[in-house]
Structures are given as C-alpha cells and as structure tokens.
Design an enzyme around this catalytic site. Structure first.
Site, PDB file in Angstrom:
ATOM      1  N   GLU A 183      39.936  15.846 -21.798  1.00 38.51           N
ATOM      2  CA  GLU A 183      39.500  15.200 -20.552  1.00 38.51           C
ATOM      3  C   GLU A 183      40.296  13.930 -20.285  1.00 38.51           C
ATOM      4  OE1 GLU A 183      35.206  14.851 -20.871  1.00 38.51           O
ATOM      5  OE2 GLU A 183      34.986  16.898 -20.132  1.00 38.51           O
ATOM      6  N   GLU A 376      35.206  24.208 -21.883  1.00 37.39           N
ATOM      7  CA  GLU A 376      33.842  23.689 -22.020  1.00 37.39           C
ATOM      8  C   GLU A 376      33.039  24.127 -20.813  1.00 37.39           C
ATOM      9  OE1 GLU A 376      33.277  19.460 -22.660  1.00 37.39           O
ATOM     10  OE2 GLU A 376      35.044  19.358 -23.934  1.00 37.39           O
TER      11      GLU A 376
HETATM   12  P1  P53 Z   1      27.469  15.387 -23.110  1.00 37.23           P
HETATM   13  C1  P53 Z   1      30.621  13.702 -18.728  1.00 37.23           C
HETATM   14  C2  P53 Z   1      30.987  14.540 -17.707  1.00 37.23           C
HETATM   15  C3  P53 Z   1      31.793  15.621 -17.959  1.00 37.23           C
HETATM   16  C4  P53 Z   1      32.244  15.872 -19.246  1.00 37.23           C
HETATM   17  O1  P53 Z   1      28.735  15.999 -22.394  1.00 37.23           O
HETATM   18  C5  P53 Z   1      31.894  15.019 -20.264  1.00 37.23           C
HETATM   19  C6  P53 Z   1      31.081  13.949 -20.024  1.00 37.23           C
HETATM   20  C7  P53 Z   1      30.667  13.050 -21.132  1.00 37.23           C
HETATM   21  O2  P53 Z   1      29.297  12.833 -21.074  1.00 37.23           O
HETATM   22  O3  P53 Z   1      32.373  15.174 -21.509  1.00 37.23           O
HETATM   23  C8  P53 Z   1      32.589  16.435 -22.072  1.00 37.23           C
HETATM   24  O4  P53 Z   1      27.693  15.507 -24.560  1.00 37.23           O
HETATM   25  C9  P53 Z   1      33.247  16.177 -23.395  1.00 37.23           C
HETATM   26  C10 P53 Z   1      32.408  16.535 -24.574  1.00 37.23           C
HETATM   27  C11 P53 Z   1      30.948  16.351 -24.230  1.00 37.23           C
HETATM   28  C12 P53 Z   1      30.594  17.336 -23.132  1.00 37.23           C
HETATM   29  O5  P53 Z   1      31.390  17.117 -22.004  1.00 37.23           O
HETATM   30  O6  P53 Z   1      27.416  13.978 -22.642  1.00 37.23           O
HETATM   31  O7  P53 Z   1      34.528  16.730 -23.522  1.00 37.23           O
HETATM   32  O8  P53 Z   1      32.824  15.766 -25.668  1.00 37.23           O
HETATM   33  O9  P53 Z   1      30.092  16.478 -25.309  1.00 37.23           O
HETATM   34  C13 P53 Z   1      29.137  17.305 -22.715  1.00 37.23           C
HETATM   35  O10 P53 Z   1      26.293  16.204 -22.659  1.00 37.23           O
END
Ligand code: P53
Length: 479
Positions: A183, A376
């Site tokens: 990201e 993801e």
């Molecule tokens: P969590 C925010 C918005 C989009 C992606 O997020 C993001 C985030 C961070 O909050 O991060 C990615 O754990 C990231 C992962 C993360 C996952 O999204 O806040 O690449 O490390 O865990 C989910 O629910």
C-alpha cells in the site's frame, strides 16, 4: 446453487498476512526493533501511525500487540498445513526487515532471520503453495528512523537495495512473486507506519511525504532492476490501497473532486507502471510549492524498470464531494470518506461494495493494461465461538462470495487479466488500523484477545470449509 464460469487455469487462490501482524517473536534470533513494534493499541495509535505523536520505543502503560501477535514465528508449520488443507495455491506474507538487517544499515545480514524465511518458503513449496512476498509491509527498522529519519532520507534507497539483493539471491528459485511496498499510497495517510516518518512541529508535511515517496519509488524501480538481473523469471508487483471514489452527486464539481481523490492514489502506480511522473502530479507539486529532489538517473531508472504486474487491496469504495459542509464520514478507517447511503457497513464502519471491486478492477486494467492481482480483500468482524469453539461466520462467507462473483465477471465478462486472489488475514491476526485482535478476517480462529490473553490455539471456522470448496471448484461453487 450458483454455477459460474471457472477462473483461469493456474489462478492463484490463497490468503494474505504481514510479518508484523502475525509473527510476534519481536526480539528473537537477533531481530532488531521496528516501527511496527512500537505502535500500541488504544487512542494514541492513530496519532503515532500518522507521525504526529512520537513513540520510538516501548513505554509504560501501553500494550503493544505486535510483540507476540499470533506467534506465527513458532506456529508457521501448523498454519501452513492448514492453508494447504484449504487448497491454497498461493500464500502472501512479508519480510520483517529487521530480522534480516536488525539495524538496517549493516553490510552483513543476520543469518537466523534469513533461515527463518527460507524455512517458511520451503514449507510452502512442500505443499505446492506459491509464496507471494511483500518486501516491506509497513516495516522499517527503528534504527533507520532514529538515525536517518526513515524514508525522508535518500540513503534509505541504498539500505533497501541491499535488502533486496540479499533476498533475491538467497531465495532464487523459491520465490517468484515479490511486491516492493505494501500500500505505497499509505505514506500519505499513515506516514510513520507506511514510511517511518515522524514530523517535527511546523514542518511542511507534503514536502516530506512526497520526497519520501520519491525515494520509495526509486527504490522500487531499483528492486525491479535487480530482481530481473538475478532471475529473469521473477515477477515484481507494486501494491496500492485501492477503492474507487464515486462522486456524491452528478454535480460536475463532485465528479472533479472524485477524480482528484483517485489521482492522489493512482499517482504512485502511474509512476511504477508507466515509468514517469504524470503531468498532474508535477503541476500539483508546483501549486503546493514543493521541491522534490530527483536526479536524471532516478528518472531513467523509473522509466526503464516498471513493474510486471499490479497488485492492490480492496475493502470498499469511497465517496467524494466538492461540498465542504458535508461531514458525515465513515468511521474507523484511515481512509475516512463520505458515507454511501446505498451500501451497508461492517461493524467497523467499512462500507461493503462488491460491485465496487468490479469497477476498481476495470478502472485499473483500463489505466495500465498490466496483469492484476487482488492481494487483500475481506471482512473484519467480531467472531463469537460457540461452546465447542466453532465460529459460524456466514457474514464473512457472504462478503467473500459476493466479491468473488464480481471478480469472476471482471475476468469472464470484461476481459480483465487477473493472476490471483489472496484474502486478507486468512488466519486471524492483529489489525493494522486499530491494533485489535477482535477485528478478525480469518478462516482460522486464533484464541487471543485485545489484551494478549489466550492460548493461541488455532481452529477452523465455517468459512474454512467453504473456501476449500471455492478453491477446489476453481471458483465455480460458491454456495
Ligand atoms: P485493518 C486502511 C484502509 C485500507 C487498507 O486493515 C488498510 C488500512 C489500514 O487500516 O490496510 C490494509 O487491519 C493493510 C493491512 C491491514 C488491512 O488493510 O485495519 O495492508 O496490513 O491489516 C486491513 O482492518
């Protein structure tokens, strides 16, 4: 029974993790301290990951979930066996930089760290699982932050280059797919977590962020160059926190705002995929009075070494408005956006938009025409195990099913080229945004709570068997 056209042969179904959110063992086998270790759970987390509150070491009165996390470091064999049982074709994970170079600027790597990842990759290969490896997933040795200022310093390119050389040579033949920065656009939203940046009072944050971004972009191009020299079969990808912006109304001013907001993110991928700074970015720097130092050699590197494929995370679409009086934002997200009244939201306020995935896939494909990889996607939810410890997570199955359907349409009806799909947090792990364990994404439940209590025992949720069937049918059986 929903029967769909199959996904392409060799489609890389799997799941995704990140070192700091699952490994734990933060001080074992010579590992150095990293930025991701010192971000606690609680109300100070956001100012810290945003670079506004200084936290360079552990402090009393805080709980740091990454220290132990779900202890993948000692459970990797058991965990990979469970992934294999689901039929994973691919497993996305990341390297803890400070396991390989504990301080970051050493010349000689830490063998114990290298050995750990070699073991993990070999364990994957044993089951025919293709590792997909993020070189840095929000990960920077603390020593580099304290002594060099993190990615604001041009010397970071050199340290990252050294890391990449070691990784590509050591894991030649074991790892084919690499992502340079997780990201990469997160540098704008969570700069301490994304790039080890801490801002001094009165500093021009945009100047620091975009200068740091330039260093990362050059480092990414250099990594691509080195990878292809070491092994022409290696495929290097960039990685974007994606999610299309919709205009709040048909007012052209709202559409224009949505376009600006999209460009703020696509800027990074424009450079990594097309090899040059887009004109709109150059004009923006001018307008903001930014002076980004870059050499001709940098520009040549960017042009000559674009990425092989484009990966992204997708959780939600976003909404833009030109009207500053509108303030009804979605909660609990680093990317806060206006609420979309047509969509439902998760318990954390992330709006659920499966069609938005098809829109995002098509937009990125139209823009770059390079193979895509969804690395993801998933639903963070509270899971409540029954008396037998079993989680009936139909909500998660519904979320994933609807996204897989639109992904299928993007491939089979729109012609988007998609290499694979790795769902986020295939085993429960620590949330990046909030530091919670309670926000779970996994097919595998891990017994651990927000305070770090629990046996760390792994158990299969209902979604485990569901995803196994999805993979076995190559995406044709989703019920
Ligand atoms: P969590 C925010 C918005 C989009 C992606 O997020 C993001 C985030 C961070 O909050 O991060 C990615 O754990 C990231 C992962 C993360 C996952 O999204 O806040 O690449 O490390 O865990 C989910 O629910």
């Amino acid at each position: 029974m929903t029967e769909l056209k199959p996904f392409p042969d060799g489609f890389l179904w799997g799941g995704a993790t990140a070192a700091n959110q699952c490994e734990g063992a933060y001080d074992e086998d010579g590992r150095g301290l990293a930025n991701v270790d010192v971000v606690p759970i609680g109300e100070d987390r956001f100012p810290i990951i945003a670079g506004k509150k200084k936290m360079f070491d552990f402090e009393d009165g805080y709980f740091y979930p990454a220290k132990e996390s779900i202890d993948f470091y000692h459970h990797y064999k058991e965990d990979i066996a469970l992934f294999a049982e689901m039929g994973f074709k691919s497993f996305r994970m990341s390297i803890g930089w400070s396991r390989i170079f504990p301080k970051g600027d050493e010349l000689v790597p830490n063998e114990a760290g290298l050995q750990f990842y070699e073991n993990v990759f070999k364990e994957c290969r044993k089951y025919g699982i293709e590792p997909l490896v993020t070189i840095t997933h929000f990960d920077c040795p603390m020593y580099l932050i304290e002594h060099y200022g993190g990615w604001r310093n041009r010397k970071m390119i050199e340290f990252y280059e050294r890391l990449c050389r070691v990784l590509f040579n050591r894991y030649k033949g074991l790892v084919k797919y690499w992502l340079t920065f997780n990201e990469i656009n997160m540098i704008l939203h969570a700069p301490f977590m994304g790039a080890g940046l801490y801002f001094e009072e009165g500093e021009n944050e945009d100047q620091v962020k975009y200068q740091s971004a330039h260093h990362e972009l050059v480092a990414s191009a250099l990594a691509t160059k080195i990878a292809h020299e070491v092994d022409p079969d290696i495929k290097i990808g960039c990685m974007l926190a994606a999610g299309q912006y919709y205009p709040n109304t048909p007012n052209p001013a709202d559409y224009w705002q949505a376009m600006q907001d999209d460009r703020e993110n696509y800027f990074f991928i424009d450079v990594q995929a097309r090899g040059e700074y887009p004109n709109y970015a150059k004009k923006k720097f001018e307008r903001l009075g930014l002076n980004i130092e870059m050499t001709q050699e940098d520009l040549d590197l960017l042009k000559a070494h674009t990425v092989d494929f484009i990966s992204f995370s997708y959780y939600s679409s976003r909404v833009s408005s030109a009207d500053p009086s509108l303030t009804d934002k979605t909660a609990g997200n680093i990317f806060a956006s206006l609420k979309n009244p047509y969509l439902e939201a998760s318990e954390w306020g992330w709006q659920i938009d499966p069609l938005g995935l098809r829109i995002t896939l098509n937009t990125i494909w139209d823009r770059y025409q390079k193979p895509l990889f969804i690395v993801e996607n998933g639903l963070g939810a509270v899971d409540t195990p029954d008396e037998n410890g079993y989680v009936t997570d139909d909500y998660r199955i519904d979320y994933l099913r609807e996204h897989i359907k639109t992904m299928n349409q993007a491939i089979n009806e729109d012609g988007v080229e998609l290499l694979g799909y790795t769902t986020w947090g295939c085993i429960d792990l620590v949330s990046a945004g909030t530091g919670e364990m309670k926000k779970r994404y996994g097919f595998i439940y891990v017994d651990r709570d927000n305070q770090g209590n629990g046996s760390l025992k792994r158990s299969k949720k209902k979604s485990f068997d569901w995803y196994k069937q999805v993979i076995a049918s190559n995406g044709t059986k989703l019920d």
